[in-house]
Design a protein around this motif. Structure first.
Motif, PDB file in Angstrom:
ATOM      1  N   PRO A   1      20.950  16.677  68.944  1.00  0.00           N
ATOM      2  CA  PRO A   1      19.725  17.176  68.327  1.00  0.00           C
ATOM      3  C   PRO A   1      20.052  18.076  67.137  1.00  0.00           C
ATOM      4  O   PRO A   1      21.036  18.816  67.153  1.00  0.00           O
ATOM      5  CB  PRO A   1      19.044  17.971  69.451  1.00  0.00           C
TER       6      PRO A   1
ATOM      7  N   SER B   1      19.243  21.268  65.401  1.00  0.00           N
ATOM      8  CA  SER B   1      18.542  22.481  65.844  1.00  0.00           C
ATOM      9  C   SER B   1      18.126  23.401  64.706  1.00  0.00           C
ATOM     10  O   SER B   1      17.279  24.273  64.906  1.00  0.00           O
ATOM     11  CB  SER B   1      19.414  23.255  66.835  1.00  0.00           C
TER      12      SER B   1
ATOM     13  N   ARG C   1      18.198  23.900  59.981  1.00  0.00           N
ATOM     14  CA  ARG C   1      18.523  23.415  58.632  1.00  0.00           C
ATOM     15  C   ARG C   1      19.008  24.611  57.825  1.00  0.00           C
ATOM     16  O   ARG C   1      18.300  25.619  57.724  1.00  0.00           O
ATOM     17  CB  ARG C   1      17.287  22.779  57.988  1.00  0.00           C
TER      18      ARG C   1
ATOM     19  N   THR D   1      24.111  21.005  70.145  1.00  0.00           N
ATOM     20  CA  THR D   1      23.298  20.591  69.003  1.00  0.00           C
ATOM     21  C   THR D   1      24.168  20.608  67.747  1.00  0.00           C
ATOM     22  O   THR D   1      25.321  21.045  67.764  1.00  0.00           O
ATOM     23  CB  THR D   1      22.089  21.526  68.786  1.00  0.00           C
TER      24      THR D   1
ATOM     25  N   ARG E   1      21.773  20.679  60.298  1.00  0.00           N
ATOM     26  CA  ARG E   1      21.788  20.088  58.959  1.00  0.00           C
ATOM     27  C   ARG E   1      22.225  21.190  58.004  1.00  0.00           C
ATOM     28  O   ARG E   1      21.650  22.279  57.995  1.00  0.00           O
ATOM     29  CB  ARG E   1      20.382  19.583  58.604  1.00  0.00           C
TER      30      ARG E   1
ATOM     31  N   GLN F   1      20.765   9.849  60.885  1.00  0.00           N
ATOM     32  CA  GLN F   1      19.787  10.685  61.555  1.00  0.00           C
ATOM     33  C   GLN F   1      18.522   9.888  61.810  1.00  0.00           C
ATOM     34  O   GLN F   1      17.942   9.291  60.897  1.00  0.00           O
ATOM     35  CB  GLN F   1      19.454  11.930  60.714  1.00  0.00           C
TER      36      GLN F   1
ATOM     37  N   GLU G   1      14.904  13.658  64.955  1.00  0.00           N
ATOM     38  CA  GLU G   1      15.598  14.943  65.005  1.00  0.00           C
ATOM     39  C   GLU G   1      16.964  14.837  65.670  1.00  0.00           C
ATOM     40  O   GLU G   1      17.521  15.837  66.130  1.00  0.00           O
ATOM     41  CB  GLU G   1      14.725  15.968  65.767  1.00  0.00           C
TER      42      GLU G   1
END
Length: 401
Positions: free
Chosen positions: A75, A77, A79, A93, A96, A118, A121
């Motif tokens: 996932p 989590s 950015r 997690t 990005r 991706q 999410e």
């Protein structure tokens, strides 16, 4: 009187310059420090970079989560862009992340975005990563407390960038020298004036002032000195009280009309005169009322050559610079030199397709060939060469600064 070899003259010039203490230390804004000589070492007060950061646009993760990232994905989590303070990475997690952004605590690798798919999410890695991959570590460039730049370095654009990277807005440098420039000869007139019979325009004044300004020195423009001995003494006394160095062009020989040479020998002291160099044989180092006088020949090309080879390193030494040598390279020549001379000769030359070629007329009175040239070729006394041989080439790009 035998002619002094150029190398000997340069050694004596630099020894004379070293007898004078370097100029005062001044603080200048970093934006105005280009070309200045650093007076004190620059020491880093922080690590550069100040934190681990990403070298790529991609996804930051803990390498221990690689199996999951390669299988079902992780996932996303958070950015993280450059300038953000990231949250610690949630276990299991990824984040990005973009180039230059801080790595979140708990992450130890970045996979570039080209190797990640991706979906929604969830990010799935298409290739493995190892700890430290695509990560710029804290202090990778500079470690806090390290000396970044030594005293005596003449600051170039890259040094200014390094100093800025450690957060300094100003630096301690050597105060520029006050250099008086005076031309000699009743035949000289300034551009813009109509020439009378026997007169020529004063080109040396503009050459010398331009050279000094390119070095960042403070110029005292003393104009043209007439061929009058009393006036010469008076002007030298006046300039000696104002300048750190006096640079003259013309009139340093011993002829009846050479009032400057007479004044230096009668009211000062001449330390060296007549060098084994072409052009520039009459170059003189003297002292008048305690102030050094560098007497350059009056011929325009000789003025340029002796400034670059002799005056420039002298001034840099006076400023405390630790590197005063002219940059030079061995390059093949596209022309031959068949007649050996008795003096080291410096030819105006241009670099074309990896080889050096003569640039115009080589007379010491011809300056236009220097405008056509990209540097100087040295022909040592007693030597000749054929086309294709290696010669010593001194580029103007290194000399004219």
């Amino acid at each position: 009187m035998s002619l002094m070899p150029v190398a000997t003259a340069l050694d004596r010039l630099l020894a004379s310059a070293a007898e004078h203490p370097p100029t005062a230390v001044i603080k200048v804004p970093l934006a105005g420090a280009l070309g200045c000589v650093l007076a004190e070492p620059v020491v880093a007060v922080a690590d550069v970079p100040p934190w681990d950061n990403s070298a790529m646009d991609g996804y930051a993760l803990a390498s221990s989560d690689l199996p999951a990232a390669m299988a079902g994905g992780l996932p996303v989590s958070q950015r993280i862009t450059a300038g953000m303070a990231p949250l610690p990475l949630q276990p299991g997690t990824c984040a990005r992340i973009f180039t230059g952004a801080p790595l979140p605590a708990g992450a130890d690798a970045v996979q570039m975005q080209e190797n990640v798919v991706q979906q929604g999410e969830v990010a799935q890695l298409q290739a493995p990563v190892v700890p430290g991959q695509n990560v710029r570590r804290r202090g990778q460039d500079i470690v806090a407390g390290a000396q970044v730049i030594a005293a005596g370095v003449r600051l170039r654009p890259q040094e200014l960038g390094v100093i800025a990277s450690v957060g300094l807005a100003e630096v301690s440098v050597r105060q520029p020298l006050r250099v008086a420039v005076v031309s000699t000869g009743d035949e000289l007139v300034e551009p813009g004036t109509a020439l009378a019979p026997g007169q020529i325009y004063n080109s040396n004044r503009f050459t010398l002032i331009g050279l000094l300004k390119s070095m960042g020195q403070t110029v005292l423009d003393a104009g043209i000195l007439p061929d009058d001995l009393d006036a010469t003494h008076a002007r030298l006394r006046e300039l000696s009280a104002e300048a750190d160095v006096i640079i003259t062009s013309g009139g340093v020989s011993v002829g009846e009309a050479d009032c400057l040479g007479q004044a230096l020998r009668g009211g000062g002291s001449v330390d060296l005169w007549k060098l084994a160099i072409k052009p520039g044989k009459p170059f003189t180092l003297a002292t008048y009322a305690g102030t050094p006088v560098l007497g350059l020949p009056g011929n325009p090309a000789a003025t340029l050559v002796t400034f670059l080879l002799l005056v420039r390193p002298y001034l840099l030494t006076r400023l405390g610079a630790m590197d005063t040598a002219a940059p030079q390279f061995e390059l093949p020549t596209a022309f031959a030199w068949a007649e050996a001379g008795t003096r080291d000769e410096y030819l105006r030359a241009r670099l074309e397709q990896g080889a050096v070629q003569l640039a115009g007329n080589q007379s010491s009175g011809v300056l236009s060939s220097a405008s056509q040239a990209t540097g100087l070729v040295c022909v040592p006394a007693g030597e000749t060469f054929a086309a294709g041989d290696l010669v010593r080439y001194l580029p103007f790009s290194g000399l004219l600064r």
